[in-house]
Motif scaffolding. Structure first.
Motif, short mmCIF file in Angstrom:
data_model
loop_
_atom_site.label_atom_id
_atom_site.label_comp_id
_atom_site.label_asym_id
_atom_site.label_seq_id
_atom_site.Cartn_x
_atom_site.Cartn_y
_atom_site.Cartn_z
N LYS A 272 0.85 -1.19 0.15
CA LYS A 272 -0.02 0.32 0.12
C LYS A 272 0.62 1.48 -0.15
O LYS A 272 1.09 2.33 -0.92
N ARG A 273 1.77 0.98 0.77
CA ARG A 273 3.20 2.81 1.18
C ARG A 273 3.58 2.75 -0.77
O ARG A 273 3.27 3.80 -1.44
N GLU A 274 3.70 1.85 -0.51
CA GLU A 274 4.92 1.69 -2.52
C GLU A 274 3.49 1.92 -3.45
O GLU A 274 4.40 2.96 -3.96
N ALA A 275 2.65 1.52 -3.31
CA ALA A 275 1.53 1.48 -5.04
C ALA A 275 1.49 3.23 -4.87
O ALA A 275 1.04 4.56 -5.24
N VAL A 276 1.17 4.31 -3.03
CA VAL A 276 0.69 5.44 -2.82
C VAL A 276 1.71 5.94 -3.07
O VAL A 276 2.11 6.99 -3.62
N ARG A 277 3.04 5.24 -2.99
CA ARG A 277 4.50 6.20 -2.91
C ARG A 277 4.78 6.85 -4.46
O ARG A 277 5.11 7.72 -4.99
N MET A 278 4.49 5.65 -5.42
CA MET A 278 4.47 5.89 -6.50
C MET A 278 3.23 7.35 -7.63
O MET A 278 3.79 8.01 -8.18
N VAL A 279 2.19 7.14 -6.40
CA VAL A 279 1.56 8.10 -7.53
C VAL A 279 1.54 9.46 -6.65
O VAL A 279 1.57 10.04 -7.75
N VAL A 280 2.07 9.01 -5.45
CA VAL A 280 2.09 10.81 -4.79
C VAL A 280 3.73 11.31 -5.44
O VAL A 280 3.68 12.42 -5.63
N GLU A 281 4.37 10.54 -5.24
CA GLU A 281 6.06 11.03 -5.59
C GLU A 281 5.96 10.45 -7.00
O GLU A 281 7.56 11.94 -7.10
N GLU A 282 6.24 10.10 -7.62
CA GLU A 282 5.88 10.06 -8.51
C GLU A 282 5.11 9.98 -9.75
O GLU A 282 6.35 10.21 -10.94
N GLU B 218 -2.24 0.57 -10.50
CA GLU B 218 -3.30 -0.07 -10.29
C GLU B 218 -2.95 -2.16 -10.63
O GLU B 218 -2.38 -3.00 -10.59
N ARG B 219 -2.63 -1.02 -12.55
CA ARG B 219 -3.07 -2.23 -13.72
C ARG B 219 -0.49 -3.24 -13.69
O ARG B 219 -1.06 -4.13 -13.48
N ASN B 220 -0.10 -2.38 -13.44
CA ASN B 220 1.49 -2.91 -13.05
C ASN B 220 1.38 -3.59 -11.46
O ASN B 220 2.48 -4.68 -11.63
N LEU B 221 0.81 -3.17 -10.69
CA LEU B 221 1.19 -4.20 -9.03
C LEU B 221 -0.43 -5.35 -9.05
O LEU B 221 -0.33 -6.04 -7.76
N GLY B 222 -1.16 -5.35 -9.82
CA GLY B 222 -2.15 -6.20 -9.41
C GLY B 222 -2.95 -5.93 -8.90
O GLY B 222 -3.86 -6.98 -7.51
N ILE B 223 -3.17 -4.76 -8.51
CA ILE B 223 -4.43 -3.88 -7.10
C ILE B 223 -5.55 -4.10 -8.56
O ILE B 223 -5.85 -3.45 -9.07
N THR B 224 -6.34 -4.51 -7.22
CA THR B 224 -7.64 -4.32 -8.01
C THR B 224 -8.39 -3.36 -8.26
O THR B 224 -8.20 -2.37 -7.43
N PHE B 225 -8.61 -2.88 -9.62
CA PHE B 225 -9.40 -1.35 -10.32
C PHE B 225 -10.48 -0.76 -8.96
O PHE B 225 -11.09 -1.20 -8.16
N GLY B 226 -9.59 0.56 -8.39
CA GLY B 226 -10.39 1.63 -7.89
C GLY B 226 -9.55 1.11 -6.79
O GLY B 226 -10.11 2.53 -5.69
N VAL B 227 -9.20 0.13 -6.03
CA VAL B 227 -8.64 0.32 -4.57
C VAL B 227 -7.66 1.36 -4.24
O VAL B 227 -7.46 2.52 -2.97
N TRP C 2 -6.59 4.83 -0.95
CA TRP C 2 -5.75 3.87 -0.23
C TRP C 2 -4.57 5.76 -0.54
O TRP C 2 -4.52 6.69 0.79
N VAL C 3 -5.05 6.49 -1.58
CA VAL C 3 -4.23 7.88 -2.28
C VAL C 3 -4.78 8.86 -1.42
O VAL C 3 -4.75 9.12 -0.44
#
Length: 101
Positions: free
Chosen positions: A11-21, A29-38, A42-43
């Motif tokens: 969760k932290r890594e996914a949020v970091r990718m959105v917020v910082e990168e 979501e697609r790259n990490l295999g996270i369910t659509f919309g989740v 988290w963000v």
């Protein structure tokens, strides 16, 4: 398959990718295999609570509970493996049959 559970590190890594990168939510979501919309949730949670957003608040599970959870996960993975084996067998019998040729 029910609700998927994601660990705090993912969760932290996914949020970091959105917020910082600055990557897009759907892309992450697609790259990490996270369910659509989740990830959007988290963000938002991160923006409201920062690092406390994904801290573990629950007590560690008992050995019995962990064993039960792992057995259930093992059964699910075996079913998925069996499905994939059958799919490979079907598609490997005639490669031109499903290629649109």
């Amino acid at each position: 398959m029910g609700n998927r559970r994601y660990d705090s590190d993912l969760k932290r890594e996914a949020v970091r990718m959105v917020v910082e990168e600055g990557l897009g939510i759907r892309e992450v979501e697609r790259n990490l295999g996270i369910t659509f919309g989740v990830l959007k949730g988290w963000v938002q949670k991160h923006q409201n609570h920062q690092d406390a957003a994904f801290s573990s608040r629950s007590a560690p599970e008992s050995p019995e509970a962990e064993l039960k959870r792992l057995r259930k996960e093992n059964e699910r993975l075996q079913r998925e493996r069996d499905i994939l084996k059958k799919a490979v067998a079907i598609f490997s019998t005639d490669p031109h049959r499903y290629s649109g040729s």
